[in-house]
Design an enzyme around this catalytic site. Structure first.
Site, PDB file in Angstrom:
ATOM      1  N   HIS A 395       1.194  -1.624   0.238  1.00 56.79           N
ATOM      2  CA  HIS A 395      -0.125  -0.033   0.382  1.00 56.79           C
ATOM      3  C   HIS A 395       0.733   1.223  -0.121  1.00 56.79           C
ATOM      4  O   HIS A 395       2.160   1.135   0.573  1.00 56.79           O
ATOM      5  CB  HIS A 395      -0.440  -0.473   1.434  1.00 56.79           C
ATOM      6  CG  HIS A 395      -0.351   0.140   2.713  1.00 56.79           C
ATOM      7  ND1 HIS A 395       0.463  -0.904   2.737  1.00 56.79           N
ATOM      8  CD2 HIS A 395       0.175   0.824   3.357  1.00 56.79           C
ATOM      9  CE1 HIS A 395       1.309  -0.706   3.854  1.00 56.79           C
ATOM     10  NE2 HIS A 395       1.231   1.001   3.923  1.00 56.79           N
ATOM     11  N   ASP A 397       1.113   5.365   1.797  1.00 58.65           N
ATOM     12  CA  ASP A 397       0.196   5.588   2.935  1.00 58.65           C
ATOM     13  C   ASP A 397      -0.825   6.790   3.039  1.00 58.65           C
ATOM     14  O   ASP A 397      -1.491   6.840   4.118  1.00 58.65           O
ATOM     15  CB  ASP A 397       1.215   6.038   4.553  1.00 58.65           C
ATOM     16  CG  ASP A 397       2.590   5.122   4.822  1.00 58.65           C
ATOM     17  OD1 ASP A 397       1.078   3.473   4.695  1.00 58.65           O
ATOM     18  OD2 ASP A 397       3.739   4.875   5.591  1.00 58.65           O
ATOM     19  N   HIS A 467       4.585  -0.091  -0.209  1.00 55.87           N
ATOM     20  CA  HIS A 467       5.748  -1.118   0.523  1.00 55.87           C
ATOM     21  C   HIS A 467       4.317  -1.898   1.014  1.00 55.87           C
ATOM     22  O   HIS A 467       3.066  -1.750   1.695  1.00 55.87           O
ATOM     23  CB  HIS A 467       6.522  -0.128   1.863  1.00 55.87           C
ATOM     24  CG  HIS A 467       5.109   0.890   2.431  1.00 55.87           C
ATOM     25  ND1 HIS A 467       4.601   1.810   1.846  1.00 55.87           N
ATOM     26  CD2 HIS A 467       4.548   0.753   3.741  1.00 55.87           C
ATOM     27  CE1 HIS A 467       4.077   2.330   3.174  1.00 55.87           C
ATOM     28  NE2 HIS A 467       4.225   2.023   4.409  1.00 55.87           N
ATOM     29  N   ARG A 477       6.345  -9.460  16.708  1.00 58.01           N
ATOM     30  CA  ARG A 477       7.314  -8.143  15.864  1.00 58.01           C
ATOM     31  C   ARG A 477       6.893  -6.809  16.802  1.00 58.01           C
ATOM     32  O   ARG A 477       5.902  -5.953  16.084  1.00 58.01           O
ATOM     33  CB  ARG A 477       6.936  -8.166  14.257  1.00 58.01           C
ATOM     34  CG  ARG A 477       7.741  -6.514  13.700  1.00 58.01           C
ATOM     35  CD  ARG A 477       7.305  -7.020  12.506  1.00 58.01           C
ATOM     36  NE  ARG A 477       8.345  -6.084  11.328  1.00 58.01           N
ATOM     37  CZ  ARG A 477       7.360  -4.873  10.766  1.00 58.01           C
ATOM     38  NH1 ARG A 477       6.656  -4.624  11.534  1.00 58.01           N
ATOM     39  NH2 ARG A 477       7.888  -4.393   9.664  1.00 58.01           N
TER      40      ARG A 477
HETATM   41  O1  LIG Z   1       5.450  -2.545  10.164  1.00 54.96           O
HETATM   42  C1  LIG Z   1       5.814  -1.724   8.893  1.00 54.96           C
HETATM   43  O2  LIG Z   1       6.814  -2.127   8.653  1.00 54.96           O
HETATM   44  C2  LIG Z   1       5.035  -1.030   7.964  1.00 54.96           C
HETATM   45  C3  LIG Z   1       3.163  -0.335   8.709  1.00 54.96           C
HETATM   46  C4  LIG Z   1       3.105  -0.186   7.655  1.00 54.96           C
HETATM   47  O3  LIG Z   1       3.822   0.116   6.215  1.00 54.96           O
HETATM   48  C5  LIG Z   1       1.544   0.850   8.329  1.00 54.96           C
HETATM   49  O4  LIG Z   1       1.270   0.667   9.548  1.00 54.96           O
HETATM   50  O5  LIG Z   1       1.294   1.478   6.967  1.00 54.96           O
HETATM   51 FE   LIG Z   2       2.501   1.992   5.333  1.00 57.92          FE
END
Ligand SMILES: O=C(O)CCC(=O)C(=O)O
Ligand SMILES: [Fe+2]
Length: 554
Positions: A395, A397, A467, A477
């Site tokens: 996606h 952001d 990403h 994580r």
């Molecule tokens: O946690 C991550 O590495 C990416 C999370 C992400 O892309 C988001 O929350 O928009």
């Molecule tokens: Fe993101």
């Protein structure tokens, strides 16, 4: 030159030992290897290197100071004999000589903190080394040394909250008071002498019209004569507006600025095959990652006690997902369900990320935090076999990505006001879970980053940065996800509320103490038993008049 060296290093047959650095003084080598070992969490091995770096930095400063009465000063005297220097009597000459020696000595800290070939010193070089030392000593259980080093930080910054808290912690852990424990002698002497010199230089500036550019940010305001304070402030403001045209800073500049507190630029946009993206390391010490991980854990436990179980991830049924906002963290801290230290650190760290992101991507235009979220994703055991999906699908952001056309629509329900994203990772003891960037088709992977403690991946939030996150197939994580905005109206209100909430207890305690003092004076026979914590909490909620508000957002 630097680029050539980097190119040679990448060549396949070249071994690291083929390079012999004839320029870098040994204290830089000790400093860098200390930081590297800390980054790898090898604290025991890092400690002697960090100690060596500090001691060698101090001796470098000494030898630089000794040179201050050498050739530079002699040259001045020759000029004066030839009639090219300033005119005056014997006293003026003596004063002039001494002021030049002091100015030169004060420059030695900055010179020592500047890497060979670089233009800028590492800011606050000595206090930051001491900070790392006390944390590292505490981590391996050397509490006396941790105390000595943190007391030395306090010589530079007597009001430093983090140092004061660490000192209290070490004192409690040590148990009985150790009267002999004080700041390090080498640092005590250094600070004492430096302040003495600054006092004379400021005096000369005020009364003799000489100049002095104080290299240290830690000089107490009381040392600067009042008549000069205003002028110095004006000069500083004028400097940034009038004389510094906006310009792209070279990479070497960032290397120096970011080395502040041990931060390094690990990969820039080019290395990450994109435009506005970067990986920075060293934003958190291992101890700080530990505190934030504990905060996430305590908050999750508090949640499960009140019926909230880490719910299934909105992105995949094979993972659990827990999110904590700064306000929720502050409320839990007030209620005693999580440590205050963690909740405060969450705020402090988000500000640290904002400062760096602004400095790196948007130096001319202020960025505001718009949302801060501490997020943990945990693999659900027994559900990982032949799993095909992602932890977080690809996606962008701030826009809706259309992988078929490669377009990204900046319109609701996307968070269109997000301008820069940051992911600050807290751990690496899990399987899978790497972040990756793709082409706009959401398929072709262009770069991949392994999370680890203190690593920040920062990037612009638009369609240029699609990403996703690979499946987390074992373990938990945790990361701090932050979004920044240029639009002040989208600034995170909850951040300020959380800050106020976390500040109030201290102020209240002070007020209460004062009240108690007054009471005591009136009625000396009063029952000394402490007030139950619940009353204090109740009062604060009444004062704000608002029910606690919790926001959940992804
Ligand atoms: O946690 C991550 O590495 C990416 C999370 C992400 O892309 C988001 O929350 O928009
Ligand atoms: Fe993101």
């Amino acid at each position: 030159m630097r680029e050539d060296i980097a190119k040679y290093r990448r060549m396949s047959k070249i071994q690291p030992q083929s390079f012999r650095d004839l320029e870098t003084p040994p204290y830089w080598a000790a400093y860098d290897s200390g930081l590297e070992l800390l980054g790898r969490q090898e604290t025991g091995l890092a400690l002697p290197r960090l100690e060596e770096a500090l001691q060698e930095s101090l001796s470098q400063i000494e030898s630089c100071r000794a040179d201050c009465e050498g050739p530079e000063e002699q040259q001045r005297e020759e000029e004066e004999e030839e009639g090219t220097g300033s005119k005056g009597g014997l006293y003026e000459a003596i004063a002039g000589h001494w002021i030049r020696v002091l100015q030169c000595r004060q420059r030695c800290v900055g010179d020592t903190a500047t890497r060979p070939g670089r233009m800028f010193p590492v800011p606050d070089f000595l206090p930051n080394q001491l900070k790392r030392l006390h944390e590292a000593h505490a981590q391996v259980g050397n509490l006396s040394q941790a105390m000595e080093n943190v007391l030395s930080v306090l010589l530079f910054y007597p009001e430093d909250e983090a140092a004061k808290e660490a000192l209290n912690r070490y004192q409690t852990q040590l148990g009985e008071p150790r009267p002999g424990l004080g700041p390090r002698e080498d640092i005590r002497r250094f600070v004492f002498r430096s302040l003495g010199e600054k006092r004379q230089l400021y005096y000369a500036m005020e009364h003799l019209g000489t100049s002095f550019k104080d290299p240290d940010p830690w000089t107490p305001a009381a040392f600067i004569p009042e008549t000069l304070r205003e002028k110095l402030r004006e000069d500083q403001e004028q400097r940034s507006w009038d004389h510094e045209p906006p310009q792209q800073k070279p990479l070497t500049y960032w290397k120096d600025v970011l080395l502040l507190e041990g931060v390094t630029l690990t990969q820039d946009a080019r290395q990450l095959n994109g435009s506005e993206r970067a990986v920075l390391d060293g934003l958190l010490t291992p101890a700080e990652c530990g505190v934030l991980l504990q905060l996430a854990k305590d908050a999750a436990e508090a949640g499960s006690r009140s019926g909230y179980r880490g719910r299934r991830s909105p992105h995949t049924p094979h993972e659990r997902f827990e999110g904590l906002t700064v306000l929720k963290a502050a409320q839990l801290a007030r209620a005693g369900a999580v440590g205050t230290q963690g909740a405060k650190l969450l705020l402090e760290v988000s500000e640290r990320v904002r400062t760096l992101t602004q400095a790196y991507f948007s130096p001319e235009r202020p960025l505001h935090l718009s949302f801060t979220h501490l997020v943990c994703r945990s693999a659900i055991e027994g559900e990982q076999e032949q799993r095909m999906d992602l932890s977080h699908p690809v996606h962008a952001d701030n826009c809706i990505l259309d992988p078929d056309t490669g377009e990204c629509w900046r319109e609701p329900p996307a968070y269109t006001y997000r301008d820069y994203s940051g992911l600050l990772y807290l751990n690496d003891d899990f399987q899978g879970g790497d972040l990756f960037f793709t082409e706009p088709n959401a398929l072709t992977v262009r770069a991949q980053v392994r999370p680890r403690c203190g690593r920040l991946v920062a990037f612009s939030s638009g369609g240029e940065n699609p990403h996703g996150v690979w499946a987390v197939t074992r373990g938990r994580r945790c990361a701090l996800a932050l979004w920044h905005t240029w639009a002040p109206e989208h600034r995170e209100q909850e951040w300020t509320e959380a800050k106020e909430l976390l500040q109030e207890p201290e102020e209240e305690e002070e007020e209460e103490e004062e009240e108690e003092e007054e009471e005591k004076e009136k009625q000396p026979s009063r029952d000394p038993s402490p007030e139950p914590p619940s009353r204090r909490l109740q009062r604060v909620q009444d004062k704000s008049g608002k029910p606690p508000r919790v926001r959940e957002e992804l």
